[in-house]
Motif scaffolding. Structure first.
Motif, PDB file in Angstrom:
ATOM      1  N   SER A 106       2.485   1.742  -3.395  1.00 45.12           N
ATOM      2  CA  SER A 106       1.552   2.233  -4.412  1.00 45.12           C
ATOM      3  C   SER A 106       1.284   3.722  -4.218  1.00 45.12           C
ATOM      4  CB  SER A 106       0.243   1.440  -4.390  1.00 45.12           C
ATOM      5  OG  SER A 106      -0.451   1.657  -3.184  1.00 45.12           O
ATOM      6  N   LYS A 107       1.227   4.180  -2.956  1.00 51.33           N
ATOM      7  CA  LYS A 107       1.036   5.609  -2.697  1.00 51.33           C
ATOM      8  C   LYS A 107       2.239   6.399  -3.194  1.00 51.33           C
ATOM      9  CE  LYS A 107       0.226   5.772   1.697  1.00 51.33           C
ATOM     10  NZ  LYS A 107      -0.121   6.288   3.030  1.00 51.33           N
ATOM     11  N   ARG A 167      -2.067  10.318   3.637  1.00 49.18           N
ATOM     12  CA  ARG A 167      -2.787  10.180   2.376  1.00 49.18           C
ATOM     13  C   ARG A 167      -1.842  10.497   1.219  1.00 49.18           C
ATOM     14  NH1 ARG A 167      -8.476  10.533   2.981  1.00 49.18           N
ATOM     15  NH2 ARG A 167      -9.069  10.935   5.136  1.00 49.18           N
ATOM     16  N   SER A 168      -2.145   9.975   0.046  1.00 45.16           N
ATOM     17  CA  SER A 168      -1.321  10.222  -1.130  1.00 45.16           C
ATOM     18  C   SER A 168      -1.166  11.711  -1.406  1.00 45.16           C
ATOM     19  CB  SER A 168      -1.916   9.529  -2.363  1.00 45.16           C
ATOM     20  OG  SER A 168      -1.840   8.140  -2.214  1.00 45.16           O
ATOM     21  N   GLN A 169      -2.233  12.493  -1.147  1.00 48.97           N
ATOM     22  CA  GLN A 169      -2.158  13.930  -1.395  1.00 48.97           C
ATOM     23  C   GLN A 169      -1.113  14.583  -0.483  1.00 48.97           C
ATOM     24  OE1 GLN A 169      -4.851  12.111  -0.729  1.00 48.97           O
ATOM     25  NE2 GLN A 169      -6.714  12.959  -1.598  1.00 48.97           N
ATOM     26  N   ALA A 210       2.145   6.586  -6.970  1.00 44.51           N
ATOM     27  CA  ALA A 210       1.079   7.480  -7.432  1.00 44.51           C
ATOM     28  C   ALA A 210       1.484   8.931  -7.212  1.00 44.51           C
ATOM     29  CB  ALA A 210      -0.223   7.175  -6.696  1.00 44.51           C
ATOM     30  N   ALA A 211       2.050   9.219  -6.041  1.00 43.34           N
ATOM     31  CA  ALA A 211       2.449  10.591  -5.737  1.00 43.34           C
ATOM     32  C   ALA A 211       3.648  11.023  -6.551  1.00 43.34           C
ATOM     33  CB  ALA A 211       2.747  10.719  -4.251  1.00 43.34           C
ATOM     34  N   ASN A 223       0.867   6.426   7.539  1.00 45.18           N
ATOM     35  CA  ASN A 223      -0.555   6.371   7.190  1.00 45.18           C
ATOM     36  C   ASN A 223      -1.036   7.649   6.502  1.00 45.18           C
ATOM     37  OD1 ASN A 223      -0.474   8.109   9.353  1.00 45.18           O
ATOM     38  ND2 ASN A 223      -2.108   7.115  10.512  1.00 45.18           N
ATOM     39  N   TYR A 264       0.835  -1.200   0.000  1.00 48.24           N
ATOM     40  CA  TYR A 264       0.000   0.000   0.000  1.00 48.24           C
ATOM     41  C   TYR A 264       0.872   1.254   0.000  1.00 48.24           C
ATOM     42  CZ  TYR A 264      -3.099   3.587   1.909  1.00 48.24           C
ATOM     43  OH  TYR A 264      -3.790   4.741   2.135  1.00 48.24           O
ATOM     44  N   PHE A 265       1.899   1.277   0.843  1.00 47.51           N
ATOM     45  CA  PHE A 265       2.800   2.428   0.888  1.00 47.51           C
ATOM     46  C   PHE A 265       3.479   2.628  -0.458  1.00 47.51           C
ATOM     47  CE2 PHE A 265       3.447   1.282   5.563  1.00 47.51           C
ATOM     48  CZ  PHE A 265       2.340   2.024   5.937  1.00 47.51           C
ATOM     49  N   GLU A 325       2.271  13.710  -1.768  1.00 43.73           N
ATOM     50  CA  GLU A 325       2.559  14.503  -2.963  1.00 43.73           C
ATOM     51  C   GLU A 325       2.975  15.920  -2.580  1.00 43.73           C
ATOM     52  OE1 GLU A 325       0.488  15.832  -7.164  1.00 43.73           O
ATOM     53  OE2 GLU A 325      -0.267  14.066  -6.117  1.00 43.73           O
TER      54      GLU A 325
END
Length: 173
Positions: free
Chosen positions: A20-21, A122-124, A24-25, A120, A17-18, A127
């Motif tokens: 993938s974040k 968020r991707s935002q 994505a970021a 934990n 999960y980390f 980013e």
């Protein structure tokens, strides 16, 4: 940018999960070097996530990179993302900003080049931290104000000078 994410011993099963974040970021980073994690418990999820992104545009994956090559990459990278100790020990010497994710390096002395985000986040938020690290915002000035806590780069020279002063004849007795 360089991604080097190791397992967090306090978190089980969330490494994929980390990763993938992070990917994505970091999608806006033109060239991304991704390096396999150490083999601490939990590394399997990170490896799977790396295999999932391998071959994507601008992503180069390496299982291992020799130290001189890695240091060379650090000297030209825009940002180091993950939770490796190299973000707090070597990266400052290259004026390399780092986004440190999670608690793996918690409690270690940092030189000011790190932007710390919780595992934990968020991707935002991740980013935003990456944008700050690469200088897209004016909210991070750590690179201009940090102290070098891990030496000044002259240790080798000082050791040689100290060794030159040793009286070997006196030691042999």
């Amino acid at each position: 940018g360089i991604i080097l994410l190791h397992p967090e011993t306090s978190i089980d099963g969330e490494q994929e999960y980390f990763m993938s974040k992070i990917c994505a970021a970091a999608d806006f980073i033109e060239n991304l070097i991704v390096i396999y994690p150490c083999s601490d418990p939990g590394y399997g999820g990170i490896v799977q996530a790396i295999e999932d992104i391998e071959g994507e545009r601008g992503v180069l994956v390496f299982k291992n990179i020799p130290s001189p090559t890695f240091l060379g990459l650090m000297s030209i990278a825009d940002v180091l993302i993950g939770n490796s100790s190299c973000a707090i020990i070597e990266a400052p010497y290259f004026n390399l900003a780092a986004v440190n994710i999670g608690s793996r390096q918690q409690g270690r002395l940092q030189c000011g080049n790190c932007i710390n985000v919780p595992s934990n986040c968020r991707s935002q938020n991740l980013e935003v931290a990456i944008h700050q690290a690469i200088g897209d915002t004016n909210n991070f000035d750590g690179m201009s104000t940090y102290d070098m806590h891990y030496g000044d780069g002259n240790t080798g020279k000082r050791i040689i000078e100290d060794l030159k002063r040793i009286d070997l004849k006196r030691i042999k007795k």
